[in-house]
Design an enzyme around this catalytic site. Structure first.
Site, PDB file in Angstrom:
ATOM      1  N   ASN A  62       0.827  -1.207   0.000  1.00  0.00           N
ATOM      2  CA  ASN A  62       0.000   0.000   0.000  1.00  0.00           C
ATOM      3  C   ASN A  62       0.857   1.251   0.000  1.00  0.00           C
ATOM      4  O   ASN A  62       2.074   1.188   0.176  1.00  0.00           O
ATOM      5  CB  ASN A  62      -0.893  -0.025   1.255  1.00  0.00           C
ATOM      6  CG  ASN A  62      -1.910  -1.143   1.198  1.00  0.00           C
ATOM      7  OD1 ASN A  62      -2.693  -1.250   0.264  1.00  0.00           O
ATOM      8  ND2 ASN A  62      -1.874  -2.004   2.196  1.00  0.00           N
ATOM      9  N   CYS A  71      -4.808  -8.237  -3.943  1.00  0.00           N
ATOM     10  CA  CYS A  71      -5.235  -6.995  -4.606  1.00  0.00           C
ATOM     11  C   CYS A  71      -5.961  -7.368  -5.892  1.00  0.00           C
ATOM     12  O   CYS A  71      -5.337  -7.880  -6.819  1.00  0.00           O
ATOM     13  CB  CYS A  71      -4.006  -6.148  -4.904  1.00  0.00           C
ATOM     14  SG  CYS A  71      -4.405  -4.567  -5.663  1.00  0.00           S
ATOM     15  N   ASN A  73      -7.793  -5.476  -8.224  1.00  0.00           N
ATOM     16  CA  ASN A  73      -7.479  -4.673  -9.416  1.00  0.00           C
ATOM     17  C   ASN A  73      -6.028  -4.911  -9.827  1.00  0.00           C
ATOM     18  O   ASN A  73      -5.698  -4.974 -11.014  1.00  0.00           O
ATOM     19  CB  ASN A  73      -7.686  -3.181  -9.126  1.00  0.00           C
ATOM     20  CG  ASN A  73      -9.159  -2.842  -9.000  1.00  0.00           C
ATOM     21  OD1 ASN A  73      -9.974  -3.235  -9.833  1.00  0.00           O
ATOM     22  ND2 ASN A  73      -9.517  -2.132  -7.951  1.00  0.00           N
ATOM     23  N   ASN A 160      -7.740 -10.438   2.462  1.00  0.00           N
ATOM     24  CA  ASN A 160      -7.474  -9.204   3.215  1.00  0.00           C
ATOM     25  C   ASN A 160      -8.776  -8.791   3.898  1.00  0.00           C
ATOM     26  O   ASN A 160      -9.852  -9.176   3.485  1.00  0.00           O
ATOM     27  CB  ASN A 160      -6.932  -8.113   2.288  1.00  0.00           C
ATOM     28  CG  ASN A 160      -7.873  -7.833   1.110  1.00  0.00           C
ATOM     29  OD1 ASN A 160      -8.907  -8.490   0.942  1.00  0.00           O
ATOM     30  ND2 ASN A 160      -7.541  -6.852   0.322  1.00  0.00           N
ATOM     31  N   HIS A 162     -12.093  -6.864   5.298  1.00  0.00           N
ATOM     32  CA  HIS A 162     -13.061  -5.859   4.822  1.00  0.00           C
ATOM     33  C   HIS A 162     -14.214  -5.740   5.817  1.00  0.00           C
ATOM     34  O   HIS A 162     -14.711  -6.756   6.318  1.00  0.00           O
ATOM     35  CB  HIS A 162     -13.619  -6.240   3.454  1.00  0.00           C
ATOM     36  CG  HIS A 162     -12.576  -6.236   2.372  1.00  0.00           C
ATOM     37  ND1 HIS A 162     -12.246  -5.113   1.656  1.00  0.00           N
ATOM     38  CD2 HIS A 162     -11.762  -7.224   1.920  1.00  0.00           C
ATOM     39  CE1 HIS A 162     -11.284  -5.409   0.794  1.00  0.00           C
ATOM     40  NE2 HIS A 162     -10.962  -6.670   0.946  1.00  0.00           N
ATOM     41  N   ASN A 193      -9.887  -2.681   5.527  1.00  0.00           N
ATOM     42  CA  ASN A 193     -10.440  -1.907   4.411  1.00  0.00           C
ATOM     43  C   ASN A 193     -11.924  -1.735   4.713  1.00  0.00           C
ATOM     44  O   ASN A 193     -12.546  -2.653   5.275  1.00  0.00           O
ATOM     45  CB  ASN A 193     -10.273  -2.694   3.091  1.00  0.00           C
ATOM     46  CG  ASN A 193      -8.809  -2.971   2.776  1.00  0.00           C
ATOM     47  OD1 ASN A 193      -8.082  -2.104   2.333  1.00  0.00           O
ATOM     48  ND2 ASN A 193      -8.376  -4.205   3.039  1.00  0.00           N
ATOM     49  N   GLU A 211      -9.377   2.450   1.879  1.00  0.00           N
ATOM     50  CA  GLU A 211      -8.491   1.290   1.930  1.00  0.00           C
ATOM     51  C   GLU A 211      -7.495   1.359   3.084  1.00  0.00           C
ATOM     52  O   GLU A 211      -7.009   2.425   3.437  1.00  0.00           O
ATOM     53  CB  GLU A 211      -7.690   1.167   0.626  1.00  0.00           C
ATOM     54  CG  GLU A 211      -8.477   0.568  -0.503  1.00  0.00           C
ATOM     55  CD  GLU A 211      -7.575   0.056  -1.597  1.00  0.00           C
ATOM     56  OE1 GLU A 211      -6.404  -0.254  -1.301  1.00  0.00           O
ATOM     57  OE2 GLU A 211      -8.040  -0.042  -2.739  1.00  0.00           O
ATOM     58  N   CYS A 220     -11.741  -0.936  -5.720  1.00  0.00           N
ATOM     59  CA  CYS A 220     -11.088  -1.965  -4.908  1.00  0.00           C
ATOM     60  C   CYS A 220     -11.721  -3.299  -5.282  1.00  0.00           C
ATOM     61  O   CYS A 220     -12.928  -3.506  -5.040  1.00  0.00           O
ATOM     62  CB  CYS A 220     -11.301  -1.661  -3.421  1.00  0.00           C
ATOM     63  SG  CYS A 220     -10.485  -2.848  -2.337  1.00  0.00           S
ATOM     64  N   GLY A 221     -10.919  -4.171  -5.878  1.00  0.00           N
ATOM     65  CA  GLY A 221     -11.467  -5.435  -6.372  1.00  0.00           C
ATOM     66  C   GLY A 221     -11.847  -6.381  -5.246  1.00  0.00           C
ATOM     67  O   GLY A 221     -12.961  -6.927  -5.236  1.00  0.00           O
ATOM     68  N   THR A 222     -10.959  -6.545  -4.281  1.00  0.00           N
ATOM     69  CA  THR A 222     -11.289  -7.410  -3.148  1.00  0.00           C
ATOM     70  C   THR A 222     -12.459  -6.804  -2.374  1.00  0.00           C
ATOM     71  O   THR A 222     -13.337  -7.531  -1.887  1.00  0.00           O
ATOM     72  CB  THR A 222     -10.075  -7.560  -2.205  1.00  0.00           C
ATOM     73  OG1 THR A 222      -9.555  -6.257  -1.877  1.00  0.00           O
ATOM     74  CG2 THR A 222      -8.988  -8.409  -2.837  1.00  0.00           C
ATOM     75  N   GLY A 223     -12.491  -5.461  -2.330  1.00  0.00           N
ATOM     76  CA  GLY A 223     -13.601  -4.790  -1.632  1.00  0.00           C
ATOM     77  C   GLY A 223     -14.925  -5.002  -2.332  1.00  0.00           C
ATOM     78  O   GLY A 223     -15.963  -5.187  -1.686  1.00  0.00           O
TER      79      GLY A 223
END
Ligand SMILES: N[C@H](CCC[C@H](N)C(=O)O)C(=O)O
Length: 283
Positions: A62, A71, A73, A160, A162, A193, A211, A220-223
């Site tokens: 980060n 990650c 994205n 990760n 969220h 996040n 994030e 945020c892809g994982t988000g």
């Protein structure tokens, strides 16, 4: 150091091909290159490396220098990089991450990667594995006091952490007055996040994200995956949704039979560059 500036829906990183380049201190390098005034300007640093267990390996840092486990994205851009720059000719690649090996399908346009579909794996709901302090089995629509206000959060890990918060208006949200307090809240041992989400309809979600380690990003892809899972768990959406982010849209599908979340979205190369890091990273 040679680098390539890429982004997924405006969630931008500096990418370094570590099969050729050497990054001595990735944490310190991430802080410097991310600085939008004195560095290159990005949400962080992503290193592309060889792997013993997959086609390639992704290390993600980060803007504050902290290392993220995954990650979304970023991994789409890694896939685009390795194909477009000739490191592979496969259109299905595997990438090792701290959140396990991810499998990606590459879709081409004019001979280059345009869109990528990622098997993001299974969502994790057990508090100990988010991690978040709680003696409950799962945290779904759970009240939490943040900076003097009660919110209701749903906690999901995609490798990760969220915290997903549903609300009526995300456009008007003063995210900088809430995001940092969630990020550093004492219940999140590794910080978190945080996604702020408005349900448009059962197939469309609008999301902003604060994030961990990078402040508000455009996507945020994982988000987005955590948001889709949280929406289904709260009975607010179907298994397949479009998540509308400031930087654009991601398609998320939670295959409940396999318990796998699929994310489909673009990956964009902006420019290649070179920088003399020694000059800037001296003590
Ligand atoms: N932007 C990334 C997520 C970065 C998560 C990072 N902030 C962390 O510490 O987990 C994505 O597209 O999934």
């Amino acid at each position: 150091m040679k680098f390539t500036k890429m982004n997924g829906l405006g969630n931008d990183y500096v990418y370094v091909n570590c099969l050729k380049e050497k990054v001595e201190d990735p944490n310190k390098t991430a802080i410097f290159v991310s600085n939008r005034n004195f560095g290159i300007g990005s949400d962080g640093l992503i290193l592309i490396k060889e792997s013993d267990v997959a086609d390639f390996k992704m290390d993600m840092y980060n803007a504050d220098g902290s290392q993220g486990e995954m990650c979304g994205n970023g991994i789409r851009c890694v896939a685009k990089y390795v194909y477009d720059y000739g490191l592979t000719d496969k259109t299905t690649v595997s990438i090792e991450t701290l959140a396990g090996i991810k499998y990606l399908d590459l879709y081409l346009k004019d001979g280059k990667v345009d869109t990528v579909k990622v098997n993001m794996g299974a969502p994790e709901l057990r508090p100990a594995f988010i991690p978040v302090v709680s003696d409950k089995e799962q945290l779904i629509n759970e009240p939490i006091e943040v900076n003097g206000t009660i919110y209701h959060m749903t906690c999901v890990s995609m490798g990760n952490p969220h915290a997903v918060v549903f609300m009526e208006d995300v456009k008007g949200l003063e995210i900088e007055k809430t995001g940092p307090y969630f990020e550093k809240h004492q219940v999140f041992q590794k910080r978190t996040n945080t996604e702020f989400v408005k349900v448009i309809d059962r197939n469309t979600l609008e999301m902003r994200v604060w994030e961990r380690g990078s402040d508000e990003t455009l996507a945020c892809g994982t988000g987005a995956c955590a948001t889709a899972v949280a929406a289904v768990l709260n009975g607010l959406a179907e298994d397949e949704v479009t998540v509308k982010l400031l930087g654009g849209d991601l398609k998320i599908f939670w295959d409940r039979k396999e318990n796998k979340v699929y994310m489909t979205g673009p990956a964009t190369t902006v420019f290649d560059g070179e920088i003399d890091l020694e000059k800037f990273l001296v003590e």
